[in-house]
Design a protein around this motif. Structure first.
Motif, short mmCIF file in Angstrom:
data_model
loop_
_atom_site.label_atom_id
_atom_site.label_comp_id
_atom_site.label_asym_id
_atom_site.label_seq_id
_atom_site.Cartn_x
_atom_site.Cartn_y
_atom_site.Cartn_z
N PHE A 158 0.95 -1.24 -0.14
CA PHE A 158 -0.05 -0.01 0.16
C PHE A 158 0.95 1.23 0.04
N SER A 159 0.45 2.20 -0.87
CA SER A 159 1.17 3.50 -0.73
C SER A 159 0.49 4.51 -0.29
N PRO A 160 0.69 5.09 1.02
CA PRO A 160 -0.04 6.03 1.49
C PRO A 160 -0.16 7.38 0.71
N SER A 161 0.96 7.67 -0.01
CA SER A 161 0.74 8.85 -0.79
C SER A 161 -0.24 8.78 -2.06
N LYS A 162 -0.27 7.56 -2.52
CA LYS A 162 -1.05 7.34 -3.63
C LYS A 162 -2.51 6.94 -3.36
N GLY A 163 -2.58 6.38 -2.11
CA GLY A 163 -3.79 5.89 -1.32
C GLY A 163 -4.34 4.68 -2.11
N PHE A 164 -3.47 4.03 -2.95
CA PHE A 164 -3.98 2.58 -3.46
C PHE A 164 -2.94 1.59 -3.16
N HIS A 165 -2.98 0.37 -3.52
CA HIS A 165 -1.77 -0.63 -3.51
C HIS A 165 -1.02 -0.41 -4.88
N CYS A 166 0.31 -0.54 -4.66
CA CYS A 166 1.25 -0.55 -5.82
C CYS A 166 2.08 -1.64 -6.02
N ASN B 86 14.25 -3.21 -6.96
CA ASN B 86 14.91 -2.32 -6.02
C ASN B 86 14.21 -1.88 -5.00
N SER B 87 13.09 -2.50 -4.71
CA SER B 87 12.18 -2.23 -3.60
C SER B 87 11.54 -1.00 -3.54
N LYS B 88 11.46 -0.36 -4.81
CA LYS B 88 10.64 0.85 -4.86
C LYS B 88 9.41 0.42 -5.16
#
Ligand code: A3P
Length: 319
Positions: A250-258, A263-265
């Motif tokens: 989950f990406s808190p800045s996007k508000g969705f899973h990514c 490279n773990s990005k």
């Protein structure tokens, strides 16, 4: 009886049988008579056609699903199609006229599951007919989102694309009143809602595919718990278990899973997927719920009768 040149005869034939102007492509490698006359560019001993179609509809999270599903090592998706958001959009559209060789050229990578996602398919009856002619045994995925939310998301999409009618309205609240005497607003409202009349479109697919070939996904669960959905999908597709929790976060800045890259990005979908906009107001929701009431109720009955899981949003609407 009169002799005519082949071109003249063809013209006469298609004047009489207008509906045959667009050929119906079938798998040329199945019928031995077709096999003999297929061009050498179609290699029947190594033909790859999709065995899974993600039908959409648009705005339901279909891109996210495709993006996640393809991470599975036994799954491959079509290669990129320039200018159409990676979608092949073959069945039911202009690309169909480009022929099977054109379609096949996007499926070079063999895998247990080869899929394509074209969100334009679901609400296109011709797509159902043409897909069943070429890939009759394919599995189908349909994502069900509360059609009111889907319509609202579509309106936001039109705003983002600076559609003049949507810009003049500013937000969706007034569209219902304005569309009573304004053709452009009526057209826009129709575009927002037509794809959400699920049962109507589903019936067309069921004329060509059996229900056992179809998996329905609750869009809200896909959005909030994609890993749970992906596990169900892989099981349904008979694929080996794959631990998606290692490749999605989950990406808190996007508000969705990514996706998580090597490279773990965190790699999220572009800004046109998961847009930031104002929440739908209650008046708009009521109007939309009313528009979809009959269809939602029919969908509920259909799913219950078919002993299929009823999405949470639908259970809440039909009490
Ligand atoms: P919004 O941009 O209106 O929020 P589709 O790819 O079928 O056109 O669907 C786009 C919608 O997918 C987005 O609509 C968003 O709500 C939803 N979605 C679900 N999961 C997502 C994810 N992981 N990343 C981005 N969007 C996602």
């Amino acid at each position: 009886i009169k002799w005519q040149s082949p071109i003249e005869s063809a013209k006469m034939y298609f004047e009489r049988f207008e509906e045959e102007k667009v050929p119906l492509w079938t798998n040329p490698c199945i019928d031995p008579r077709h096999r003999i006359i297929t061009p050498p560019s179609i290699n029947c001993s190594n033909l790859t056609l999709p065995n899974l179609l993600i039908l959409g509809p648009q705005k339901t999270g279909s891109t996210a699903l495709a993006n996640f599903l393809e991470i599975h090592p036994n799954v491959s998706q079509n290669s990129n199609v320039p200018g159409s958001f990676e979608e092949v959009q073959f069945f039911g559209g202009n690309n169909y006229k480009k022929g099977i060789e054109w379609y096949l050229s996007y499926f070079q990578q063999k895998a247990e599951i080869v899929f394509e996602k074209s969100a334009t398919y679901f609400d296109n009856p011709l797509a159902a007919k043409q897909a069943s002619a070429l890939v009759p045994n394919s599995k189908l995925i349909i994502i069900l989102q509360n059609p009111a939310d889907r319509a609202y998301s579509w309106f936001q999409h039109m705003l983002a694309h600076k559609d003049e009618t949507a810009m003049n309205l500013g937000n969706m609240t007034h569209i219902f009143e304005v569309s009573k005497n304004n053709t452009l607003a009526k057209k826009l409202l129709n575009r927002c809602v037509s794809g959400g009349k699920y049962i109507h479109h589903l019936e067309k697919w069921l004329e060509h595919f059996s229900l056992s070939q179809i998996m329905f996904i609750d869009s809200d669960v896909l959005r909030n718990q994609p890993i749970k959905i992906l596990s169900k999908v892989t099981e349904w597709l008979d694929l080996p278990y794959f631990d998606y929790s290692k490749v999605i976060r989950f990406s808190p800045s996007k508000g969705f899973h990514c996706k998580i890259d090597e490279n773990s990005k965190t790699r999220c979908l572009g800004e046109s997927k998961g847009r930031k906009y104002e929440k739908m107001d209650e008046a708009t929701r009521l109007e939309l719920d009313e528009i979809f009431a009959i269809d939602n109720s029919a969908l509920f009955k259909f799913l219950r009768k078919s002993r299929l899981e009823i999405p949470g949003w639908l259970r809440k609407l039909i009490k």
